[in-house]
Design an enzyme around this catalytic site. Structure first.
Site, PDB file in Angstrom:
ATOM      1  N   ARG A   1       2.937   4.988   4.086  1.00 22.18           N
ATOM      2  CA  ARG A   1       2.343   4.940   2.754  1.00 22.18           C
ATOM      3  C   ARG A   1       2.909   6.044   1.856  1.00 22.18           C
ATOM      4  NH1 ARG A   1      -2.305   6.574  -0.208  1.00 22.18           N
ATOM      5  NH2 ARG A   1      -3.076   4.788  -1.355  1.00 22.18           N
TER       6      ARG A   1
ATOM      7  N   GLY B   1      -3.622   4.599  -9.968  1.00 18.28           N
ATOM      8  CA  GLY B   1      -4.322   5.771  -9.449  1.00 18.28           C
ATOM      9  C   GLY B   1      -3.480   6.588  -8.479  1.00 18.28           C
TER      10      GLY B   1
ATOM     11  N   GLY C   1      -9.461   4.443  -6.612  1.00 23.00           N
ATOM     12  CA  GLY C   1      -9.767   5.833  -6.249  1.00 23.00           C
ATOM     13  C   GLY C   1     -10.521   6.576  -7.330  1.00 23.00           C
TER      14      GLY C   1
ATOM     15  N   PHE D   1       6.118   3.435  -7.952  1.00 19.43           N
ATOM     16  CA  PHE D   1       7.165   3.233  -8.952  1.00 19.43           C
ATOM     17  C   PHE D   1       8.508   3.451  -8.249  1.00 19.43           C
ATOM     18  CE2 PHE D   1       8.297   4.646 -13.606  1.00 19.43           C
ATOM     19  CZ  PHE D   1       9.197   3.585 -13.671  1.00 19.43           C
TER      20      PHE D   1
ATOM     21  N   GLY E   1     -26.674  15.589 -19.869  1.00 18.98           N
ATOM     22  CA  GLY E   1     -26.773  14.212 -19.373  1.00 18.98           C
ATOM     23  C   GLY E   1     -27.584  14.068 -18.101  1.00 18.98           C
TER      24      GLY E   1
ATOM     25  N   GLY F   1     -12.950   3.389  -1.756  1.00 22.29           N
ATOM     26  CA  GLY F   1     -12.883   3.815  -0.373  1.00 22.29           C
ATOM     27  C   GLY F   1     -14.166   4.508   0.039  1.00 22.29           C
TER      28      GLY F   1
ATOM     29  N   ASP G   1       0.847  -1.188   0.000  1.00 22.29           N
ATOM     30  CA  ASP G   1       0.000   0.000   0.000  1.00 22.29           C
ATOM     31  C   ASP G   1       0.883   1.238   0.000  1.00 22.29           C
ATOM     32  OD1 ASP G   1      -2.153   1.694   0.336  1.00 22.29           O
ATOM     33  OD2 ASP G   1      -2.063   1.585   2.524  1.00 22.29           O
TER      34      ASP G   1
ATOM     35  N   CYS H   1      -8.304  12.610  -1.058  1.00 21.28           N
ATOM     36  CA  CYS H   1      -6.904  12.811  -1.430  1.00 21.28           C
ATOM     37  C   CYS H   1      -6.595  14.275  -1.757  1.00 21.28           C
ATOM     38  CB  CYS H   1      -6.620  11.936  -2.641  1.00 21.28           C
ATOM     39  SG  CYS H   1      -4.963  12.094  -3.220  1.00 21.28           S
TER      40      CYS H   1
HETATM   41  P1  IMP Z   1     -11.951   6.782  -3.104  1.00 23.42           P
HETATM   42  O1  IMP Z   1     -12.555   5.483  -3.528  1.00 23.42           O
HETATM   43  O2  IMP Z   1     -12.123   7.860  -4.129  1.00 23.42           O
HETATM   44  O3  IMP Z   1     -12.421   7.206  -1.765  1.00 23.42           O
HETATM   45  O4  IMP Z   1     -10.377   6.541  -3.009  1.00 23.42           O
HETATM   46  C1  IMP Z   1      -9.802   5.573  -2.180  1.00 23.42           C
HETATM   47  C2  IMP Z   1      -8.321   5.515  -2.441  1.00 23.42           C
HETATM   48  O5  IMP Z   1      -7.679   6.750  -2.086  1.00 23.42           O
HETATM   49  C3  IMP Z   1      -7.573   4.495  -1.623  1.00 23.42           C
HETATM   50  O6  IMP Z   1      -7.712   3.183  -2.091  1.00 23.42           O
HETATM   51  C4  IMP Z   1      -6.146   4.990  -1.708  1.00 23.42           C
HETATM   52  O7  IMP Z   1      -5.501   4.598  -2.895  1.00 23.42           O
HETATM   53  C5  IMP Z   1      -6.322   6.490  -1.751  1.00 23.42           C
HETATM   54  N1  IMP Z   1      -6.048   7.131  -0.447  1.00 23.42           N
HETATM   55  C6  IMP Z   1      -6.347   6.690   0.790  1.00 23.42           C
HETATM   56  N2  IMP Z   1      -5.997   7.599   1.724  1.00 23.42           N
HETATM   57  C7  IMP Z   1      -5.477   8.626   1.065  1.00 23.42           C
HETATM   58  C8  IMP Z   1      -4.929   9.877   1.470  1.00 23.42           C
HETATM   59  O8  IMP Z   1      -4.902  10.247   2.643  1.00 23.42           O
HETATM   60  N3  IMP Z   1      -4.436  10.666   0.477  1.00 23.42           N
HETATM   61  C9  IMP Z   1      -4.451  10.292  -0.829  1.00 23.42           C
HETATM   62  N4  IMP Z   1      -4.999   9.167  -1.271  1.00 23.42           N
HETATM   63  C10 IMP Z   1      -5.493   8.334  -0.321  1.00 23.42           C
END
Ligand code: IMP
Length: 500
Positions: free
Chosen positions: A418, A312, A359, A266, A486, A381, A261, A319
């Site tokens: 992370r 992503g 994401g 990369f 739309g 998420g 995670d 984020c």
């Molecule tokens: P969501 O489905 O748009 O809510 O995005 C979830 C994804 O955001 C997670 O699977 C992570 O890859 C990413 N993520 C989780 N916590 C953070 C953060 O604090 N900052 C940036 N990305 C995050």
């Protein structure tokens, strides 16, 4: 000189699927959403598949054991968050693996020396009509009998009558053993007209009970994601720091698949972890890596041995990476390029490395679009944080129920592993926010609805499988004017629903 890409970085909301010819067989009931989770060789099947293309995010506010069990019931998979101690993460994994749907630990038990009076009090407390009689009155004690309402008449017996004098003794009870499957248990219940089937171990100790009244609920979960031992499948997130201690503990707990995670994958750190896994466990341990947003990132992780690759950066609902650091890429553009790289890699090597769109999934139709653009599955998420099963508080704000949802890069989660890039420095700025999302009810209802939309869209386009959709979908860019067209427009809505 810097390289300027000749592209606009685009996201899902800028695209639409074009419907295609649908035959009479092309109906939602015939759609299969089965999809590969880990890499496989040409001509073979993936050794691990999902029944639905959904995984829940590796986040404190999303994926604990309760979420994992509920999602596995629907055919998807949770990755239990790694930003906790190794011990507590392993315990969550173990709880998922020891959970057996339909097999309930008996919470209404009495010892044979107990009295009718005690039994009546117990029944009042638990509201259960069946009571297990175990030698020590515990839920895991040696089973010596069962009591149902047919075993006693209050009007004909004194309250001090001993349980052992009116229970149905063990010799007359039909039991299952630890290998009995739920289907077998239900068959025995039907055949013998039982109300419940106690499950015992080799020493006659009670393990659990299967109840007739739960049959309909149990039957519903036909799509569940289970391993060879019929246990729910579960994944777990790891980091590039304590992996040498965390991985063995997670494997010991029974984890099915791991995922590194990281906000930016990369890196040589990921390669080191992947090499560690291959050196110590060969191909027996399945591990995904990420996140990346271009073909170079994909190839690097695929060649380093990743079983799947997550795509992503910066698109998550919580984020703020793009805002803070100015790095990232529109989720659709990233996905389209990585899917192409995955296909090229497959043509060259004969190895198919599934990709996960992680994401930025906002609407249900984004799921279908992501699949059409080449994703094999998605990680979500915000979507899952809204449900009863997420590990966060439900709060009432100005009359509306909301659930908390915070990023792993927020000061609340403090998941700096992370985000940092090695060395000893600790990250000093946030990449995620602490927020609320509208409460949406149960996972089962919502996933059911979302996937019925996905299935129906696939039928509109004429495809019955995800791989057909990936190979043949027709996708178009939309102008900002047609995006307005739309949704409902030029009308005054009767209800107070906001159109966003
Ligand atoms: P969501 O489905 O748009 O809510 O995005 C979830 C994804 O955001 C997670 O699977 C992570 O890859 C990413 N993520 C989780 N916590 C953070 C953060 O604090 N900052 C940036 N990305 C995050």
């Amino acid at each position: 000189m810097a390289v300027y890409l000749n592209e606009v970085s685009r996201t899902f909301g800028e695209y639409l699927l074009i419907p295609g010819y649908s035959s009479v067989e092309c109906i939602p009931a015939n759609v299969s959403l089965q999809t590969p989770l880990v890499k496989f060789k040409k001509g073979n099947k993936s050794p691990m598949s999902l029944k639905i293309p959904m995984t829940s995010a590796i986040m404190q506010s999303v994926s604990d054991d309760t979420m994992a069990i509920s999602l596995a019931k629907e055919g998807g998979l949770s990755f239990i968050y790694g930003s906790q101690s190794i011990e507590s993460q392993a315990q969550m994994v173990a709880r998922v693996k020891s959970y057996r749907a339909g097999f309930v630990v008996s919470d209404s038990n009495i010892s044979p020396e107990g009295t009718l009076d005690e039994l009546l009090m117990l029944k009042k407390k638990t509201n259960h009509s069946t009571v297990a009689v175990t030698i020590d009155g515990s839920s895991r004690g040696k089973l010596v009998g069962i009591i149902t309402s047919r075993d006693y008449r209050v009007s004909r017996m004194t309250l001090d009558t001993k349980v052992k004098d009116f229970m149905t003794p063990f010799e007359e009870i039909i039991c299952g053993n630890k290998d009995t499957t739920l289907k077998e248990a239900n068959n025995i219940i039907w055949e013998h007209k039982l109300n419940c089937l106690p499950i015992i171990d080799d020493e006659q100790r009670l393990i659990s009970m299967v109840f007739r009244k739960d049959y309909n609920t149990n039957k519903k979960n036909e799509n569940e994601l289970i391993d060879e031992s019929k246990r729910y499948m579960v994944g777990a997130g790891i980091n590039t720091r304590d992996y040498a201690e965390r991985i063995p503990a997670l494997l010991q707990a029974g984890v099915d698949v791991l995922c590194i995670d990281s906000s930016e994958g990369f890196t040589e750190w990921q390669k080191i972890v992947l090499e560690y896994v291959r050196k110590n466990y060969g191909d027996t341990v399945k591990i995904g890596a990420g996140n990346i947003v271009d073909k170079e990132g994909f190839r690097f992780l695929a060649e380093s041995g990743a079983d799947f690759v997550k795509v992503g950066i910066g698109g998550g609902a919580i984020c703020i990476t793009r805002e803070q650091k100015g790095i990232g890429r529109g989720q659709a553009t990233a996905l389209i390029e990585v899917a192409k790289a995955r296909d090229e890699y497959f043509n060259e090597t004969g190895i198919y490395v599934p990709i996960c769109s992680d994401g930025g999934t906002v609407h249900d139709y984004h799921i279908t679009l992501a699949l059409a653009m080449g994703a094999d599955f998605l990680m979500l998420g915000r979507y899952f944080a809204r449900f009863d099963e997420s590990p966060t508080k439900k709060v009432n704000i100005n009359g509306n129920y909301m659930k908390e949802y915070w990023g792993e890069g927020s000061t609340r989660a403090k998941n700096w592993q992370r985000y940092d890039l090695g060395g000893d420095e600790k990250l000093s700025f946030e990449e995620g926010v602490d927020s609320f999302v509208p409460y949406a009810g149960s996972l089962e209802d919502n996933v059911g609805l979302s996937l019925s939309i996905v299935r129906s869209t696939m039928c509109n386009c004429g495809y019955l499988t995800i791989s057909e959709l990936q190979k043949n979908a027709k996708i178009t860019l939309v102008s900002s004017t047609s995006i307005v067209e739309g949704s409902a427009h030029d009308v005054l809505l009767k209800d107070s629903r906001q159109i966003l």
